[in-house]
Design a protein around this motif. Structure first.
Motif, PDB file in Angstrom:
ATOM      1  N   GLN A  27      -1.957   8.491  10.636  1.00  0.00           N
ATOM      2  CA  GLN A  27      -0.833   9.116  11.321  1.00  0.00           C
ATOM      3  C   GLN A  27       0.482   8.362  11.129  1.00  0.00           C
ATOM      4  O   GLN A  27       1.512   8.768  11.651  1.00  0.00           O
ATOM      5  CB  GLN A  27      -1.187   9.238  12.805  1.00  0.00           C
ATOM      6  CG  GLN A  27      -2.425  10.115  13.006  1.00  0.00           C
ATOM      7  CD  GLN A  27      -3.030  10.017  14.389  1.00  0.00           C
ATOM      8  OE1 GLN A  27      -2.490  10.580  15.334  1.00  0.00           O
ATOM      9  NE2 GLN A  27      -4.131   9.310  14.512  1.00  0.00           N
ATOM     10  N   ASP A  28       0.410   7.266  10.364  1.00  0.00           N
ATOM     11  CA  ASP A  28       1.625   6.557   9.963  1.00  0.00           C
ATOM     12  C   ASP A  28       2.365   7.444   8.963  1.00  0.00           C
ATOM     13  O   ASP A  28       1.769   7.911   7.990  1.00  0.00           O
ATOM     14  CB  ASP A  28       1.227   5.225   9.327  1.00  0.00           C
ATOM     15  CG  ASP A  28       2.426   4.355   8.973  1.00  0.00           C
ATOM     16  OD1 ASP A  28       3.416   4.882   8.438  1.00  0.00           O
ATOM     17  OD2 ASP A  28       2.344   3.132   9.191  1.00  0.00           O
ATOM     18  N   PRO A  29       3.642   7.714   9.164  1.00  0.00           N
ATOM     19  CA  PRO A  29       4.375   8.595   8.243  1.00  0.00           C
ATOM     20  C   PRO A  29       4.270   8.186   6.782  1.00  0.00           C
ATOM     21  O   PRO A  29       4.303   9.048   5.888  1.00  0.00           O
ATOM     22  CB  PRO A  29       5.824   8.479   8.742  1.00  0.00           C
ATOM     23  CG  PRO A  29       5.695   8.129  10.189  1.00  0.00           C
ATOM     24  CD  PRO A  29       4.478   7.257  10.281  1.00  0.00           C
ATOM     25  N   ARG A  30       4.115   6.891   6.529  1.00  0.00           N
ATOM     26  CA  ARG A  30       4.018   6.436   5.138  1.00  0.00           C
ATOM     27  C   ARG A  30       2.713   6.882   4.479  1.00  0.00           C
ATOM     28  O   ARG A  30       2.644   7.017   3.253  1.00  0.00           O
ATOM     29  CB  ARG A  30       4.124   4.906   5.069  1.00  0.00           C
ATOM     30  CG  ARG A  30       5.470   4.353   5.474  1.00  0.00           C
ATOM     31  CD  ARG A  30       5.419   2.845   5.584  1.00  0.00           C
ATOM     32  NE  ARG A  30       4.557   2.394   6.668  1.00  0.00           N
ATOM     33  CZ  ARG A  30       4.306   1.105   6.948  1.00  0.00           C
ATOM     34  NH1 ARG A  30       4.849   0.156   6.190  1.00  0.00           N
ATOM     35  NH2 ARG A  30       3.531   0.785   7.951  1.00  0.00           N
ATOM     36  N   PHE A  31       1.690   7.097   5.290  1.00  0.00           N
ATOM     37  CA  PHE A  31       0.357   7.371   4.727  1.00  0.00           C
ATOM     38  C   PHE A  31      -0.177   8.763   5.089  1.00  0.00           C
ATOM     39  O   PHE A  31      -1.277   9.128   4.676  1.00  0.00           O
ATOM     40  CB  PHE A  31      -0.642   6.315   5.213  1.00  0.00           C
ATOM     41  CG  PHE A  31      -0.183   4.900   4.966  1.00  0.00           C
ATOM     42  CD1 PHE A  31       0.174   4.492   3.698  1.00  0.00           C
ATOM     43  CD2 PHE A  31      -0.091   3.997   6.014  1.00  0.00           C
ATOM     44  CE1 PHE A  31       0.598   3.192   3.464  1.00  0.00           C
ATOM     45  CE2 PHE A  31       0.333   2.700   5.792  1.00  0.00           C
ATOM     46  CZ  PHE A  31       0.679   2.296   4.513  1.00  0.00           C
ATOM     47  N   LEU A  81       0.837  -1.207   0.000  1.00  0.00           N
ATOM     48  CA  LEU A  81       0.000   0.000   0.000  1.00  0.00           C
ATOM     49  C   LEU A  81       0.869   1.252   0.000  1.00  0.00           C
ATOM     50  O   LEU A  81       0.569   2.229  -0.712  1.00  0.00           O
ATOM     51  CB  LEU A  81      -0.924  -0.015   1.217  1.00  0.00           C
ATOM     52  CG  LEU A  81      -1.847   1.192   1.390  1.00  0.00           C
ATOM     53  CD1 LEU A  81      -2.760   1.368   0.176  1.00  0.00           C
ATOM     54  CD2 LEU A  81      -2.686   1.048   2.659  1.00  0.00           C
ATOM     55  N   ALA A  82       1.956   1.242   0.765  1.00  0.00           N
ATOM     56  CA  ALA A  82       2.850   2.398   0.818  1.00  0.00           C
ATOM     57  C   ALA A  82       3.462   2.678  -0.558  1.00  0.00           C
ATOM     58  O   ALA A  82       3.616   3.840  -0.961  1.00  0.00           O
ATOM     59  CB  ALA A  82       3.947   2.163   1.851  1.00  0.00           C
ATOM     60  N   ASP A  83       3.813   1.629  -1.272  1.00  0.00           N
ATOM     61  CA  ASP A  83       4.359   1.809  -2.618  1.00  0.00           C
ATOM     62  C   ASP A  83       3.341   2.488  -3.536  1.00  0.00           C
ATOM     63  O   ASP A  83       3.694   3.322  -4.373  1.00  0.00           O
ATOM     64  CB  ASP A  83       4.759   0.458  -3.219  1.00  0.00           C
ATOM     65  CG  ASP A  83       5.992  -0.138  -2.535  1.00  0.00           C
ATOM     66  OD1 ASP A  83       6.730   0.620  -1.870  1.00  0.00           O
ATOM     67  OD2 ASP A  83       6.198  -1.363  -2.648  1.00  0.00           O
ATOM     68  N   ILE A 131      -5.144  -1.504  -8.875  1.00  0.00           N
ATOM     69  CA  ILE A 131      -4.823  -0.089  -8.667  1.00  0.00           C
ATOM     70  C   ILE A 131      -3.473   0.245  -9.298  1.00  0.00           C
ATOM     71  O   ILE A 131      -3.335   1.247 -10.018  1.00  0.00           O
ATOM     72  CB  ILE A 131      -4.812   0.254  -7.165  1.00  0.00           C
ATOM     73  CG1 ILE A 131      -6.219   0.073  -6.558  1.00  0.00           C
ATOM     74  CG2 ILE A 131      -4.332   1.689  -6.947  1.00  0.00           C
ATOM     75  CD1 ILE A 131      -6.250   0.215  -5.045  1.00  0.00           C
ATOM     76  N   GLU A 132      -2.490  -0.595  -9.033  1.00  0.00           N
ATOM     77  CA  GLU A 132      -1.118  -0.303  -9.439  1.00  0.00           C
ATOM     78  C   GLU A 132      -0.884  -0.480 -10.936  1.00  0.00           C
ATOM     79  O   GLU A 132      -0.182   0.322 -11.559  1.00  0.00           O
ATOM     80  CB  GLU A 132      -0.167  -1.209  -8.661  1.00  0.00           C
ATOM     81  CG  GLU A 132       1.275  -0.748  -8.656  1.00  0.00           C
ATOM     82  CD  GLU A 132       2.093  -1.507  -7.612  1.00  0.00           C
ATOM     83  OE1 GLU A 132       3.006  -0.902  -7.035  1.00  0.00           O
ATOM     84  OE2 GLU A 132       1.806  -2.700  -7.380  1.00  0.00           O
ATOM     85  N   GLN A 146      -4.494  -8.808  -2.821  1.00  0.00           N
ATOM     86  CA  GLN A 146      -3.465  -8.719  -3.858  1.00  0.00           C
ATOM     87  C   GLN A 146      -4.085  -8.370  -5.207  1.00  0.00           C
ATOM     88  O   GLN A 146      -3.509  -7.599  -5.993  1.00  0.00           O
ATOM     89  CB  GLN A 146      -2.686 -10.036  -3.949  1.00  0.00           C
ATOM     90  CG  GLN A 146      -1.788 -10.321  -2.749  1.00  0.00           C
ATOM     91  CD  GLN A 146      -0.744  -9.235  -2.522  1.00  0.00           C
ATOM     92  OE1 GLN A 146      -0.154  -8.718  -3.465  1.00  0.00           O
ATOM     93  NE2 GLN A 146      -0.511  -8.884  -1.252  1.00  0.00           N
ATOM     94  N   ALA A 147      -5.266  -8.914  -5.474  1.00  0.00           N
ATOM     95  CA  ALA A 147      -5.971  -8.550  -6.715  1.00  0.00           C
ATOM     96  C   ALA A 147      -6.317  -7.067  -6.710  1.00  0.00           C
ATOM     97  O   ALA A 147      -6.220  -6.378  -7.739  1.00  0.00           O
ATOM     98  CB  ALA A 147      -7.233  -9.393  -6.865  1.00  0.00           C
TER      99      ALA A 147
END
Length: 847
Positions: free
Chosen positions: A559-563, A521-523, A657-658, A651-652
């Motif tokens: 509040q996670d820095p990645r998101f 998700l972060a990617d 999305i990606e 994963q699907a």
């Protein structure tokens, strides 16, 4: 200290008197010119009022009203809105006027629901059921169809969501003040409040009636918060879905039985009753009792009338999600009704049991057994419902269980942004929203891509600003650094692909599926070339701890820095926030556990506003995807466990999305437009909007259910008809143990060519019944591996003679497809004066 009250109303200038009438009719809620007019009075007060015009009018200063009365532009706007309203109310060429046909002069449907989402200013809703009920009433108004609604007037609006620092949902229950809502008390001729007496066990309580004008239609709400009632009864209608099991059964008695009594007290005689979910099913008791007393007929006769004129819609594809009550509660509160029905307790309890061994009384089963017209709310949900409730029709093939489906829709004018509405009117015609027909929306390709893109971007900007404001308010309350305007201004990007997820946080809807692999998700969200951001909103039921845990997970991910600034949870989801979300996102995400989503409608609303779908093949989307104008999350047909299912489907989701959605969104032509994306949007509009709307849905209810129920109700008014039918039912029940059928078709030992005639023969014993009392059928189909039989076509056999006491039947059939074909023979009861032969079930298969 004793406190007294009296009402003060605005002293409106003469040229503004129409505002009073406008404030008392929910018509304004789906008409932008009216909403815009109310905003002009005082925008800040309008927002504070939660879009309640009566609250606004009670709060605005007399000075401001005088100013507006001298404002030429405002008065011209007011006059325009009044003309729109008067013309709407006066129309005599509505869909119903044009299509009702003969025999509909006294046609009237009473539509019962526990909740209604008409508008934010009337907070008597919680989620999808209320949104659907509200949209049903609005479309009934638009179509000119005589439908009235019946519900409850709650002293407290549904739960206001309040999150703590950890993201845990708390609840507040704001009060509803009738003086500030678009409601009016129903009065007796002497001006006193009209009330009805409702037996509740050994007590009798009173309920008054409120009327809510909804365009041309009316919604009636019952209220037990009266001084005449004991304290424990005044709180029956305090909170939607509030209290313990005892309060719930009291609410449902007030809704169903009290609602039927209220209609009678107002002199209304509906020809059709629609039970929207099982909460109001007790109205069937009251109707039977009333007919027994009025016509001096038996329970069996009255039941025929009620069954033939009742429609029941089930919304829940999970057994445990349906309404059940302990037998002791049924006995405690329904005793006076069972005595009047004369059935005895055992027979009455059987009406609420799917099987003899059922441990509780089920409201869904009760409605299924006493209503002739039954449906789920999407095709897949209809199939699931037939499988769920097949035991009620033991011996019948599951695919023949008489629960069909009418797919839900949404009220287009209520959920389409005014910017999109003007765009559609320009290129599709003025009636595209009022009457969303396929031939009008086929022209969606003609909408200039640049204008469509600009409109979508305007709505995205409004969504982002709304979310920033709400988030700032939330974190200000929590004393967080995100409360500052500067910090809130960093939330979300106006140029990023925005995916929305908003709905009730039931665990089967899997709000946290996106968070299964945080690194993946972060990617996705941090891709510098193709960034993706997510907006979440929704409430968990106050007792749903697991649903609250889902909210906490998403809130903390913010509040996670990645998101941070890329994933947002907007607090206190309601109709207003819902509009901003469905009108502003690029993609609408829906990933429930299949097949647990009965229908879902939020994706339909997003589609109206140019959003594309990313969904599991469940509910309404199962009727659309896979397609070339949206994305379907497709996993395996079966899984070894829940963990495998969530892993495969998450994963699907990431892959779509990606690898497909983000690349397509960011692919631009020479003009800087996502040309291929906008072509998908146009295709989505012309395929989704014309079908998935409540105008189509209400018309379908009329053509398939309401009109037929009205017709059979008319037949049963004929003198002696109910007694005749009851006697016929009795003879069927008495004779059926002696009814049998034997196949005497010559052995078919050679392959039959397609189109070749095959003659089938049967010998039938009717146990004293006549051939006109039964239907003898040949069914062609396939034997299943489990030993069952799935019919794909049936034929009525003809009586060709008699051999002693045995009747002879034959039919010639020409198979129209090749392959193995199995067949079975059976007998069903038959009578021209009943809607279907399956309830109660009598069926004789060849053995």
């Amino acid at each position: 200290m004793k406190i007294h009250s009296f009402k003060v109303t605005p002293n409106l200038p003469e040229n503004m008197k129409f505002l009073e009438e406008l404030s008392n009719n929910m018509w304004f809620a789906w008409n932008w010119p009216a909403i815009n007019l109310l905003v002009k009075i005082d925008e800040a007060l309008w927002m504070q009022s939660h879009r309640s015009p009566k609250w606004l009018m009670a709060s605005v200063s007399q000075k401001r009203l005088e100013e507006l009365s001298k404002d030429r532009g405002f008065i011209e706007h007011l006059n325009t809105v009044e003309k729109l309203y008067r013309d709407y109310r006066a129309r005599r060429d509505t869909w119903f006027d044009k299509n009702k046909g003969e025999g509909k002069d006294n046609f009237l449907v009473a539509y019962f629901s526990m909740e209604y989402g008409i508008g934010e200013g009337l907070p008597i809703y919680s989620g999808g059921l209320g949104m659907l009920s509200g949209d049903h009433m609005k479309s009934a108004s638009d179509l000119g169809m005589p439908i009235l609604g019946v519900g409850l007037f709650y002293q407290k609006g549904y739960v206001k969501q309040v999150l703590n620092k950890d993201g845990w949902q708390g609840e507040e229950y704001p009060g509803n003040d009738w003086a500030h809502l678009s409601v009016e008390a129903v009065l007796n001729k002497d001006g006193s409040n009209l009330t009805v007496d409702i037996p509740l066990g050994r007590e009798i309580i009173k309920a008054m009636i409120w009327r809510v004008p909804v365009g041309r239609a009316s919604l009636y709400l019952l209220d037990t918060n009266l001084p005449d009632n004991a304290p424990q009864h005044r709180t029956i209608t305090e909170t939607l879905y509030g209290g313990d099991r005892e309060n719930r059964i009291k609410q449902e008695i007030v809704l169903g039985i009290g609602g039927a009594k209220a209609l009678k007290a107002m002199g209304m005689e509906p020809s059709v009753y629609h039970i929207n979910e099982g909460h109001s099913a007790f109205l069937l008791c009251e109707r039977i009792i009333d007919i027994m007393q009025q016509r001096k007929i038996s329970f069996a006769e009255a039941r025929e009338i009620v069954w033939a004129t009742s429609v029941f819609t089930t919304h829940t594809p999970v057994i445990a999600g349906n309404e059940y009550f302990d037998f002791s509660l049924i006995r405690k509160y329904l005793e006076p009704y069972v005595v009047q029905l004369g059935t005895g307790w055992d027979a009455f309890m059987e009406l609420g049991k799917a099987a003899p061994s059922s441990p509780q009384f089920c409201m869904t089963v009760f409605a299924l057994k006493l209503s002739a017209y039954l449906n789920g709310v999407a095709k897949l949900h209809g199939k699931v419902s037939r499988e769920m409730w097949k035991d009620i029709w033991a011996g019948l093939n599951a695919n023949e269980v008489p629960i069909t489906s009418i797919t839900n829709g949404v009220h287009a004018a209520s959920w389409t942004s005014h910017e999109h509405t003007e765009l559609y009117k320009t290129y599709l015609g003025d009636s595209a929203m009022e009457n969303p027909l396929p031939q009008l929306w086929a022209a969606a390709d003609n909408i200039p891509p640049a204008e469509l893109w600009q409109t979508n971007q305007i709505r995205k900007q409004k969504l982002i600003q709304t979310v920033r404001n709400k988030t700032a308010q939330t974190f200000s309350r929590l004393n967080s650094g995100l409360a500052t305007p500067r910090a809130a201004g960093k939330l979300l990007r106006e140029d990023a692909l925005t995916i929305g997820f908003a709905r009730r946080f039931a665990t089967y809807k899997r709000a946290t599926l996106l968070f299964k692999d945080l690194n993946r998700l972060a990617d996705i969200v941090n891709n510098t070339a193709r960034p993706v951001q997510f907006v979440f909103a929704g409430k968990a039921h106050p007792a749903d701890t697991a649903g609250k845990e889902f909210i906490k997970i998403i809130f903390n991910a913010m509040q996670d820095p990645r998101f941070k600034n890329k994933i947002v949870f907007a607090e206190d989801y309601n109709m207003n926030l819902a509009r901003y979300m469905v009108q502003g996102v690029d993609v609408w995400l829906n990933n429930p556990i299949r097949p647990l989503e009965a229908s879902g409608t939020s994706g339909m609303k997003a589609a109206l506003n140019g959003a594309l779908q990313l969904s599991i093949l469940d509910g309404w989307w199962d009727e659309v995807g896979p397609c070339d104008f949206g994305w379907s999350i497709i996993g395996a047909k079966s899984y070894k466990d829940e963990a495998e299912r969530d892993e495969v489907e998450s994963q699907a989701l990431y892959n779509l999305i990606e690898n497909e959605i983000a690349p397509l969104y960011y692919e631009r032509n020479a003009d800087g437009l996502p040309e291929k994306w906008l072509k998908m949007v146009a295709a989505s509009l012309k395929n989704i909007v014309p079908f998935f709307n409540t105008n189509r849905m209400v018309i379908e209810y009329y053509e398939r259910f309401y009109s037929k129920a009205h017709y059979y109700g008319g037949i049963l008014k004929t003198a002696g008809k109910t007694a005749e039918l009851a006697a016929w039912r009795a003879s069927i029940a008495a004779s059926w143990p002696r009814v049998s059928i034997t196949d005497v078709t010559p052995v078919i030992d050679k392959a039959v060519l397609v189109g070749q005639t095959v003659k089938f023969k049967a010998r039938v014993s009717l146990g004293g019944l006549k051939p006109q009392d039964v239907l003898v059928q040949l069914q062609l189909g396939l034997r299943s591996l489990g030993g069952g039989f799935e019919c794909y076509r049936d034929f009525t056999m003809k009586n060709t003679g008699k051999d002693g006491d045995v009747y002879l039947y034959e039919i010639e059939v020409q198979p129209d497809s090749s392959g193995r074909t199995d067949y079975a023979l059976r007998i069903l009861p038959f009578n021209h004066d009943i809607p279907n032969p399956f309830t109660p079930i009598h069926i004789a298969w060849e053995v």
